[in-house]
Write a protein that holds these residues in place. Structure first.
Motif, mmCIF file in Angstrom:
data_model
loop_
_atom_site.group_PDB
_atom_site.id
_atom_site.type_symbol
_atom_site.label_atom_id
_atom_site.label_comp_id
_atom_site.label_asym_id
_atom_site.label_seq_id
_atom_site.Cartn_x
_atom_site.Cartn_y
_atom_site.Cartn_z
ATOM 1 N N ARG A 100 0.867 -1.171 0.000
ATOM 2 C CA ARG A 100 0.000 0.000 0.000
ATOM 3 C C ARG A 100 0.909 1.226 0.000
ATOM 4 N N GLU A 101 0.300 2.415 -0.011
ATOM 5 C CA GLU A 101 1.093 3.637 0.062
ATOM 6 C C GLU A 101 1.775 3.728 1.428
ATOM 7 N N PRO A 102 3.011 4.253 1.470
ATOM 8 C CA PRO A 102 3.693 4.390 2.764
ATOM 9 C C PRO A 102 2.881 5.224 3.746
ATOM 10 N N VAL A 103 2.919 4.828 5.015
ATOM 11 C CA VAL A 103 2.231 5.556 6.074
ATOM 12 C C VAL A 103 3.008 6.831 6.375
ATOM 13 N N GLY A 104 2.294 7.937 6.561
ATOM 14 C CA GLY A 104 2.940 9.197 6.856
ATOM 15 C C GLY A 104 3.603 9.205 8.222
ATOM 16 N N ALA A 105 4.434 10.207 8.446
ATOM 17 C CA ALA A 105 5.199 10.304 9.676
ATOM 18 C C ALA A 105 4.321 10.739 10.844
ATOM 19 N N VAL A 106 4.675 10.265 12.046
ATOM 20 C CA VAL A 106 4.006 10.699 13.266
ATOM 21 C C VAL A 106 4.214 12.196 13.481
ATOM 22 N N GLN A 107 5.348 12.711 13.019
ATOM 23 C CA GLN A 107 5.684 14.118 13.250
ATOM 24 C C GLN A 107 4.565 15.065 12.817
ATOM 25 N N VAL A 159 7.583 16.144 18.483
ATOM 26 C CA VAL A 159 8.183 14.996 17.788
ATOM 27 C C VAL A 159 9.481 15.441 17.126
ATOM 28 N N VAL A 160 10.537 14.658 17.339
ATOM 29 C CA VAL A 160 11.796 14.823 16.603
ATOM 30 C C VAL A 160 11.818 13.763 15.514
ATOM 31 N N TYR A 161 11.766 14.198 14.271
ATOM 32 C CA TYR A 161 11.765 13.286 13.124
ATOM 33 C C TYR A 161 13.209 13.125 12.636
ATOM 34 N N ILE A 162 13.668 11.875 12.475
ATOM 35 C CA ILE A 162 15.047 11.604 12.074
ATOM 36 C C ILE A 162 15.041 10.700 10.850
ATOM 37 N N GLY A 163 15.722 11.122 9.804
ATOM 38 C CA GLY A 163 15.839 10.325 8.591
ATOM 39 C C GLY A 163 17.264 10.372 8.061
ATOM 40 N N SER A 164 17.541 9.526 7.089
ATOM 41 C CA SER A 164 18.886 9.487 6.496
ATOM 42 C C SER A 164 18.818 8.832 5.130
ATOM 43 N N LEU A 165 19.980 8.768 4.473
ATOM 44 C CA LEU A 165 20.106 8.120 3.163
ATOM 45 C C LEU A 165 20.569 6.674 3.264
#
Length: 477
Positions: free
Chosen positions: A297-304, A311-317
């Motif tokens: 399905r489509e990816p679920v959106g962020a809790v942020q 909320v501290v949202y953390i992502g990377s490559l």
């Protein structure tokens, strides 16, 4: 003795470091130093040596001294000299043999990499990334090559605001983003830098490496329970230790795809976590390590997006593009940005400006979205092949978790995990047991399983990797 320099008083040469003996004739010292450099392999066969005039100036010896040393080594067969080609290390001179690492007795060599967390390195978009680097560096303002901003280049922060809003439902302004080197770096800044303190509520399974970072920062972690709806965020208010003044004021979650067990955090559990942080004046740390890769399905959106102030949202490559490009980002509540920048300090903990500019260009040009879509299709096919292979050869071993990410968890009969990992090792398959990721204080009963990464093996070897995996699995009861 001094190194050779690119430009000498007698002409143009190139660097060649030689350590000359302080005693004895200079010609013999030059010859001995060259022999040692060739014998050790530091000067490989075919390497061109500097003109003897420039090397003589750099070494502070007479020109004829180097010329005679070259001639001596040519006569001995160490070097060759040809008109128009200069003086080179002879091709037949053997370099010092390399040490062969000892093999562990009784174990097969690793031939199949099924470890989690590793993307398909063969699919890195070299041409598109190189083009993005060229365009970004060409268009960059002059201040991009001067001491910069520890928060990160404004071009990348502006681009991330647009991309994260569009692709992950994140709400932010450029001032809320701090560029870092990845999730581990973010943890070190937040806790090692004193921005946040423990205790920290966590999921009952996670990377031991991350738990080690927190332990090194003196942070006590309190594991929550886990069920089919994800982490038991309903336990935050009543969990032992969280109701007192010394209770947790932050919780670390992987809501899109719990690592490594594979389930998403139920919407009601998301809301509970945010409400808890809001009522307590605390914060939710959201590790969105593979949020782009959902296959059913489509990816679920962020809790942020539910509460950007808590909320501290953390992502990377690391999963989406490559762990070799050390780039990540924190989307912080506005009141935390200054504290994180103070923890980051001046210059030493910064990430490379050219990579930041290249990533901004890579995203804006549409190549990042194109790469994500292409890898989503490839990883979906890999996971489907894993599921189909198990259904055919080991139908008694279920694959758990949602169709997402770069790994899957195989549920094993109780008491068989350690022996299965050992059997896989004997067959040359590198993977991890689920117990590796279990918090030592987890309230949940132990679950036997394998964490199988399906992204890393080359395409032509994936089938054989799955066959080897199936041979290592326990037989039907």
């Amino acid at each position: 003795m001094p190194d050779s320099r690119v430009n000498s008083a007698q002409g143009v040469g190139f660097d060649l470091h030689l350590e000359l003996s302080p005693t004895g004739p200079r010609r013999a010292a030059v010859a001995a130093a060259l022999r040692a450099a060739v014998r050790s392999g530091r000067l490989a066969p075919g390497t061109r040596l500097p003109p003897y005039r420039s090397l003589a100036v750099d070494l502070g010896v007479a020109r004829n001294t180097v010329a005679d040393a070259y001639a001596e080594l040519v006569a001995e067969g160490w070097l060759t000299a040809r008109q128009g080609s200069g003086t080179r290390v002879a091709e037949r001179v053997a370099a010092k043999p390399q040490r062969v690492p000892k093999k562990i007795p009784g174990r097969g060599a690793t031939t199949h990499n099924l470890r989690q967390g590793q993307p398909d390195a063969t699919s890195f978009p070299r041409a598109a990334w190189a083009a993005a680097v060229r365009r970004a560096v060409t268009a960059a303002p002059y201040d991009a090559f001067a001491p910069g901003d520890p928060q990160g280049r404004p071009e990348l922060r502006r681009t991330l605001v647009e991309y994260l809003a569009r692709a992950r439902g994140v709400s932010a302004s450029p001032d809320q983003i701090v560029v870092c080197a990845g999730f581990a770096h973010a943890l070190r800044l937040l806790f090692g830098g004193g921005v946040l303190s423990g205790p920290l509520a966590v999921e009952p399974y996670s990377l031991p490496f991350h738990r080690g970072i927190l332990a090194d920062a003196g942070v006590r972690t309190i594991p929550l329970g886990l069920d089919a709806q994800g982490a038991r965020t309903d336990q935050l208010a009543s969990h032992p230790g969280t109701s007192s003044r010394r209770g947790a004021h932050a919780v670390l979650l992987t809501p899109a795809h719990q690592f490594p067990t594979g389930g998403p955090l139920h919407p009601a559990r998301r809301a509970v976590a945010v409400d808890w942080a809001r009522s307590r004046g605390g914060v939710v740390l959201e590790d969105d390590y593979d949020g782009e890769f959902r296959y059913d399905r489509e990816p679920v959106g962020a809790v942020q997006g539910l509460d950007p102030d808590h909320v501290v949202y953390i992502g990377s490559l690391s999963k989406s593009l490559s762990p070799a490009i050390r780039l990540g980002w924190m989307v912080l509540p506005p009141h935390m940005a200054d504290a994180v920048l103070a923890a980051k300090g001046l210059r030493e903990a910064w990430t490379g400006v050219t990579d930041q500019l290249a990533l901004a260009e890579f995203i804006e040009s549409g190549h990042y979205d194109k790469h994500i879509r292409r890898m989503r299709q490839r990883y979906r096919a890999r996971r489907n092949q894993l599921v189909a292979t198990l259904a055919e050869h080991a139908p008694h071993i279920p694959v758990t978790g949602i169709a997402a990410g770069l790994h899957a968890v195989l549920r094993l009969p109780l008491g068989t995990e350690a022996s299965t990992v050992e059997a896989a090792t004997w067959m040359g398959v590198a993977l991890d047991g689920l117990a590796t990721f279990r918090h030592p204080d987890s309230p949940d009963p132990h679950r036997d399983g394998l964490v199988v990464g399906y992204a890393a093996p080359p395409e032509h070897r994936y089938r054989s990797a799955l066959d080897a995996l199936c041979r290592a699995l326990p037989p039907p009861p």
